[in-house]
Design an enzyme around this catalytic site. Structure first.
Site, PDB file in Angstrom:
ATOM      1  CB  CYS A  73      -5.057   6.002  31.795  1.00  0.00           C
ATOM      2  SG  CYS A  73      -5.584   4.251  32.043  1.00  0.00           S
ATOM      3  CG  HIS A  99      -1.375   6.969  30.787  1.00  0.00           C
ATOM      4  ND1 HIS A  99      -1.194   6.280  32.375  1.00  0.00           N
ATOM      5  CD2 HIS A  99      -2.378   6.371  30.369  1.00  0.00           C
ATOM      6  CE1 HIS A  99      -1.791   5.536  31.880  1.00  0.00           C
ATOM      7  NE2 HIS A  99      -2.953   5.785  30.670  1.00  0.00           N
ATOM      8  CG  ASN A 137      -1.996   1.934  30.393  1.00  0.00           C
ATOM      9  OD1 ASN A 137      -2.370   2.433  32.035  1.00  0.00           O
ATOM     10  ND2 ASN A 137      -3.248   2.684  29.942  1.00  0.00           N
TER      11      ASN A 137
HETATM   12  O1  UT7 Z   1      -5.006   4.574  29.737  1.00  0.00           O
HETATM   13  C1  UT7 Z   1      -5.696   5.015  28.126  1.00  0.00           C
HETATM   14  C2  UT7 Z   1      -6.672   4.125  27.484  1.00  0.00           C
HETATM   15  N1  UT7 Z   1      -6.098   3.434  26.705  1.00  0.00           N
HETATM   16  C3  UT7 Z   1      -5.474   3.833  25.133  1.00  0.00           C
HETATM   17  O2  UT7 Z   1      -4.754   5.155  25.319  1.00  0.00           O
HETATM   18  C4  UT7 Z   1      -4.727   2.606  24.549  1.00  0.00           C
HETATM   19  C5  UT7 Z   1      -5.526   3.596  22.880  1.00  0.00           C
HETATM   20  N2  UT7 Z   1      -5.493   2.795  21.667  1.00  0.00           N
HETATM   21  C6  UT7 Z   1      -3.881   1.878  21.468  1.00  0.00           C
HETATM   22  O3  UT7 Z   1      -3.486   2.052  21.897  1.00  0.00           O
HETATM   23  C7  UT7 Z   1      -4.180   1.436  20.044  1.00  0.00           C
HETATM   24  O4  UT7 Z   1      -5.323   1.596  19.745  1.00  0.00           O
HETATM   25  C8  UT7 Z   1      -3.931  -0.133  20.118  1.00  0.00           C
HETATM   26  C9  UT7 Z   1      -3.064  -1.094  21.018  1.00  0.00           C
HETATM   27  C10 UT7 Z   1      -5.487  -0.912  21.295  1.00  0.00           C
HETATM   28  C11 UT7 Z   1      -4.457  -1.109  19.111  1.00  0.00           C
HETATM   29  O5  UT7 Z   1      -3.732  -0.810  18.270  1.00  0.00           O
HETATM   30  P1  UT7 Z   1      -4.108  -0.200  16.463  1.00  0.00           P
HETATM   31  O6  UT7 Z   1      -3.424   0.031  15.342  1.00  0.00           O
HETATM   32  O7  UT7 Z   1      -5.151   1.409  17.300  1.00  0.00           O
HETATM   33  O8  UT7 Z   1      -4.790  -1.743  16.251  1.00  0.00           O
HETATM   34  P2  UT7 Z   1      -6.521  -1.223  15.769  1.00  0.00           P
HETATM   35  O9  UT7 Z   1      -6.736  -1.768  16.630  1.00  0.00           O
HETATM   36  O10 UT7 Z   1      -6.800  -0.620  14.681  1.00  0.00           O
HETATM   37  O11 UT7 Z   1      -6.055  -2.974  14.742  1.00  0.00           O
HETATM   38  C12 UT7 Z   1      -5.352  -3.416  13.694  1.00  0.00           C
HETATM   39  C13 UT7 Z   1      -5.549  -4.362  13.513  1.00  0.00           C
HETATM   40  C14 UT7 Z   1      -6.563  -5.054  14.087  1.00  0.00           C
HETATM   41  O12 UT7 Z   1      -6.537  -6.228  12.992  1.00  0.00           O
HETATM   42  P3  UT7 Z   1      -7.390  -6.486  11.118  1.00  0.00           P
HETATM   43  O13 UT7 Z   1      -8.814  -5.844  11.422  1.00  0.00           O
HETATM   44  O14 UT7 Z   1      -7.301  -4.827  10.556  1.00  0.00           O
HETATM   45  O15 UT7 Z   1      -7.509  -7.332  10.817  1.00  0.00           O
HETATM   46  C15 UT7 Z   1      -6.800  -5.559  14.620  1.00  0.00           C
HETATM   47  O16 UT7 Z   1      -8.007  -7.363  15.017  1.00  0.00           O
HETATM   48  O17 UT7 Z   1      -4.928  -4.924  14.459  1.00  0.00           O
HETATM   49  C16 UT7 Z   1      -5.428  -6.241  15.765  1.00  0.00           C
HETATM   50  N3  UT7 Z   1      -5.376  -6.812  16.557  1.00  0.00           N
HETATM   51  C17 UT7 Z   1      -4.232  -8.039  17.339  1.00  0.00           C
HETATM   52  N4  UT7 Z   1      -3.558  -8.364  16.228  1.00  0.00           N
HETATM   53  C18 UT7 Z   1      -2.515  -9.370  17.312  1.00  0.00           C
HETATM   54  C19 UT7 Z   1      -5.932  -6.149  17.645  1.00  0.00           C
HETATM   55  N5  UT7 Z   1      -4.881  -6.485  18.360  1.00  0.00           N
HETATM   56  C20 UT7 Z   1      -4.255  -7.332  18.264  1.00  0.00           C
HETATM   57  C21 UT7 Z   1      -3.287  -8.208  19.183  1.00  0.00           C
HETATM   58  N6  UT7 Z   1      -2.609  -9.233  18.214  1.00  0.00           N
HETATM   59  N7  UT7 Z   1      -3.332  -8.410  20.707  1.00  0.00           N
END
Ligand code: UT7
Length: 357
Positions: free
Chosen positions: A124, A265, A295
C-alpha cells in the site's frame, strides 16, 4: 537543500506534479453483495471501516489496463504529448504476471516513446515509493518528464472466504505526471520520508508463485491470499502515520496549520480520523473516499489526488500532505506544494483521452 537526519527539507526538491488522473472499473460491489458471500453485514463494515462499496475489475481488465487508463487521464490533465515522457514507474502489488513490468505495458499503451519503465512494489506504500523515485530522477535531471502510476487488482488476491479482509479491498488506478519545478511558479516537493520495519512483515502479506512449500497454501488448501492481523496493523498504522506526517511537516519548515489538504492512504476511515485527530488536522482538511473504493492499495493516493483536483479542493500554491502505510511494514509521508494542473487551469474537462482506451 537542507540535509536533515531523515531526508531533505526547507528548500525542497526541484520537481512538481503537473497532471493527475484516475480510472476505476465500472463494476460496483456493495456491502449487501458481500453479505451474501461471507458472514458479515453492512452495519459492521460501515461502522468499523467506513466502506460502503468498492470497484471490481472486469475479467479482461488487469493492473496494466487500469493503469494505462489512469495514465492517459493524467497525460490529458497535464496537456502534454505522451511521446515526451521518458520514464514510467508503476506501483503495484498485483501485477498482470511475474514479468514483464506492468510499467512497460503502460508505456506502450499510453504512447510514451521508449521511456524507461519499471515497477515498484511496496504494497500500500507503493505509490509513495514510486513517486519518491520519480522525484529523484527529475530533480537530478535524469528524467525530464515522468509518469507515475499506482494500479491494483486487489480482487484477484483477496481471500473471498475471509470476512476479516475481503470487505476491505477494491480495484482501481491513479496516476501523476512529474516534471521539473519552474522558478517563480508554484509546485515543488517540500519534504519526503520513506520508512519500513521488516520485522513485522508477517502482520500483512500475500503469497505468490515463488512462495515455497506450505506457506504458499492457505487454510482452505488453496493458493494463499492476503493474510492480515488487522488489529495490530491498525495500531502500527496510526502511530506510523502520525509520527512520519509530523516529521515531514517539520522538515518542510511548516506547521500543521499550513497544510491545506491531507491526502492519506485510504484503508479504513477510523485510521484516517485517528491520524487526523492526533496530528491536529480538522477533517474538513482531510480527503476521504474510502467509502466508495475501499482500500485500493497503491492506487488510493493518486485516485484521491485526482478527485480532490477535480472537486476543486486543490489550488496552486496549496501545501498538501500525503501519507501512506502498508505491508512491509512500510510507510511514508510527503509534503508537496501543489502546482495545479494545466487542464484545470485551461478549464478543459478530463476524460477525453481515457475514453479512447
Ligand atoms: O492498507 C494498509 C493495511 N490495512 C489496514 O490498514 C487495515 C488495518 N486494520 C483494520 O482496518 C481493522 O483492524 C479491521 C477493519 C480489519 C478490523 O476491525 P477491528 O475493529 O480491528 O475488528 P477486529 O479484528 O478486532 O474484530 C472485531 C470483531 C471480531 O469478532 P469477536 O472476536 O469480537 O467476536 C471479528 O471476528 O469483528 C469480527 N469481524 C467481523 N464481523 C462482521 C471481523 N470482520 C468482520 C466482518 N463482519 N467483515
Amino acid at each position: 537543500m537542507t540535509p536533515t537526519a531523515s531526508g531533505y527539507g526547507a528548500s525542497g526538491y526541484g520537481a512538481r506534479i503537473t497532471g493527475v488522473g484516475r480510472y476505476v472499473p465500472e463494476r460496483i460491489m456493495t456491502n449487501a453483495e458481500l453479505e451474501r458471500m461471507v458472514d458479515t453485514n453492512d452495519e459492521w463494515i460501515v461502522e468499523r471501516t467506513g466502506i460502503h462499496e468498492r470497484r471490481i475489475a472486469a475479467p479482461d481488465e488487469t493492473s496494466s489496463t487500469l493503469g494505462a487508463r489512469a495514465g492517459l487521464a493524467a497525460i490529458e490533465s497535464a496537456q502534454i504529448d505522451p511521446a515526451t515522457i521518458d520514464l514510467v514507474i508503476a506501483a503495484t502489488c498485483t501485477p498482470d504476471g511475474m514479468f514483464p513490468a506492468v510499467a512497460t505495458r503502460i508505456q506502450h499503451a499510453v504512447g510514451a516513446g521508449h521511456a524507461g519503465a519499471f515497477d515498484v512494489n511496496a504494497a500500500c506504500n507503493g505509490f509513495m515509493s514510486a513517486l519518491s523515485t520519480a522525484v529523484q530522477f527529475v530533480a537530478a535531471r535524469t528524467s525530464q518528464r515522468a509518469l507515475v502510476v499506482g494500479t491494483e487488482t486487489m480482487s484477484r488476491i483477496v481471500d473471498w472466504t475471509d470476512r476479516g479482509t475481503c470487505v476491505l479491498f477494491g480495484d482501481g488506478a491513479g496516476a501523476v505526471i512529474v516534471e521539473r519545478a519552474v522558478e517563480g511558479e508554484p509546485g515543488r516537493i517540500d519534504a519526503l520520508l520513506l520508512r519500513s520495519d521488516g520485522s513485522q512483515a508477517d502482520l500483512l502479506w500475500a503469497s505468490g508463485p515463488c512462495t515455497p512449500g506450505e506457506a504458499a497454501m492457505g487454510a482452505m488448501g488453496q493458493e494463499a491470499r492476503i493474510v492480515m492481523d488487522g488489529r495490530s496493523v491498525f495500531r502500527h498504522a496510526v502511530n506510523a502515520l502520525v509520527e512520519t506526517s509530523m516529521e515531514a511537516v517539520t522538515n518542510a519548515g511548516l506547521t500543521v496549520d499550513d497544510i491545506a489538504l491531507c491526502v492519506p492512504h485510504q484503508a479504513n476511515r477510523r485510521i484516517i480520523t485517528a491520524m487526523a485527530d492526533r496530528v491536529g488536522l480538522p477533517m474538513e482538511r482531510v480527503y476521504v473516499n474510502v467509502d466508495r473504493y475501499g482500500n485500493t492499495s497503491s492506487a488510493t493516493i493518486p485516485i484521491a489526488l485526482a478527485e480532490a483536483e477535480a472537486d476543486g479542493r486543490l489550488k496552486p500554491g496549496d501545501r498538501v500532505l500525503l501519507a501512506a502505510f502498508g505491508g512491509g511494514l512500510s510507510w511514508s509521508a510527503m509534503v508537496i506544494e501543489w502546482a495545479g494542473v494545466r487542464a484545470s487551469r485551461a478549464g478543459i474537462p478530463t476524460g477525453i483521452l481515457a475514453a479512447r482506451v
